[in-house]
Design an enzyme around this catalytic site. Sequence first.
Site, PDB file in Angstrom:
ATOM      1  CD  GLU A  37      31.319 -38.672 -13.339  1.00 48.30           C
ATOM      2  OE1 GLU A  37      31.617 -38.816 -14.531  1.00 48.30           O
ATOM      3  OE2 GLU A  37      30.256 -39.099 -12.861  1.00 48.30           O
ATOM      4  N   GLY A  48      33.882 -38.378 -22.542  1.00 45.00           N
ATOM      5  CA  GLY A  48      34.247 -37.218 -21.743  1.00 45.00           C
ATOM      6  C   GLY A  48      35.741 -36.941 -21.715  1.00 45.00           C
ATOM      7  CG  ASP A  88      28.118 -43.147 -15.792  1.00 50.02           C
ATOM      8  OD1 ASP A  88      27.814 -42.566 -14.733  1.00 50.02           O
ATOM      9  OD2 ASP A  88      28.434 -42.541 -16.831  1.00 50.02           O
TER      10      ASP A  88
END
Length: 377
Positions: A128, A217, A268
Site C-alpha cells: 500500500e 482515500g 485494514d
Amino acid sequence: MFPRKVSGNILTPQGWLQGSLQFGQRIGAIEADAAAADAAASAAGGKLTILPGFIDLHVHGAAGVDIMQGGDAGVTVARAHARHGTTAMLGTTMTATDNSIRRALNGLAPAIAERPAGAARMLGVHLEGPFLSIHRLGAQPADAVVEGSLDLVRSYHAIAPIRAMTLATEVARHLQLIPQLKQLGIRVQLGHSNGSYDDGVAALQAGAAGFTHLFNGMTALQHRQPGIVGAALAHAEYAEIIPDLQHVHEGAIRAALRAIPRLYGVTDATAATGMPDGEYGLGSQRVYKCMGCVRLATGSLAGSVLTMDQALRNFVALGLDLADASHRLSLYPADYLGETERGRLQTGAWADLVVLDADLQPVAVYVEGEAIALNAA
C-alpha cells in the site's frame, strides 16, 4: 483416513448442507448427515455453522504489533487474526522509506514461504504505497511518497511476493506501469488517489483489478465529477471495503453492494486490534485507539481494529444473508487473487474453516487442518 471431523450446517459451493466435513490438511469428504449435525449442535449448546475461513487482503497489524516493524511481526499478526477466523491474509505495508519497506518485506518473507504454527497463511504482500497521491494520503506519511518504477517494484517483489499493490493512477507514469505490473502477477488497486473518473476508467482499461478501501482515500462521487468512486461503482468487478461501520456509512456500503458484484471486506487492521485504548504505531505514524476507532492526532481515521468475524456480523446486520456475507469475506477475495483452493469448502481444497455458534462467534478455527487455539495470549 481423515484425522478431524466437524459437523453442522456447512456452506458448500452448491449451497447449505447439514452434515459433516472430514479433513486433514485438505478437505477429504463432505457428507449430508442431519443426525450428526444435530448432535454436534446439541453438544455445543446451539446451532453450529461451518464457513470457509476468512481471507483478509489488507492487514497492517494486531496485538500491539505493526508489520512495518519487520522481524517476526508478521507472525504475531497472523496468529492474532487467525483466532478470529482469518485463515489466509496479505501482510500490508505502509508508505515508508525504501529501507523501512525492505525491512518489512524481509520480515514477511519467511512467514510467506512457510506458515508458522498457529497462524493464518500469509499469501504474500499488499504493497500500500509508496506510489500514492500526496493529496489523498489518509494515514500515509507524505515525506515517503515516491513515483513508482518497474525496477523498484521488481526489487521489492524479489524479496517477498507482492500479490496486490495500491497505486494512484493519475501520478506521473503510473498508468503506463499497470500492464507491466499485471504481467508480474500483481493485482493493481486504485487508491489514495486524487484522480478523476476518467483516470479510474483508463486504469481499469490498462489492467487495474480493484480499488483499495472503497470511498476512503479517493475522490468522491459527485454528479458532475464522479471521481474514482464513480469509476468503481460504474465499472468495477472487485473492490475492497472496510465494513467496520465507521469508515463507510451503511448507506454507502449498501450502494456499493448493489453496484459492485464482488465487493469484498477487509479489516485494514492496525497494531491496536485486540488491544486496550492507547497509543500505537502505524508505520512511522503514531495512532490512538479510543471508542473502537484508530485515529491520527489530527482526528483522521487511521486504519481500524476490525476483525473478520466482526466484519461478518456487521454484513449480516446490514441485511446480507449469511452465505452472501461469507462469500464477501472468503470466496471473493480468494477468487480475486486466483486462489482456487481456498475460500470454499469442497473436496480437495485446503482445510481452512471457521465454526460459528448461533451468535456467529467462532468456536473453532482450522488453518490447513491445524486447530487454532482461540484463547491464546
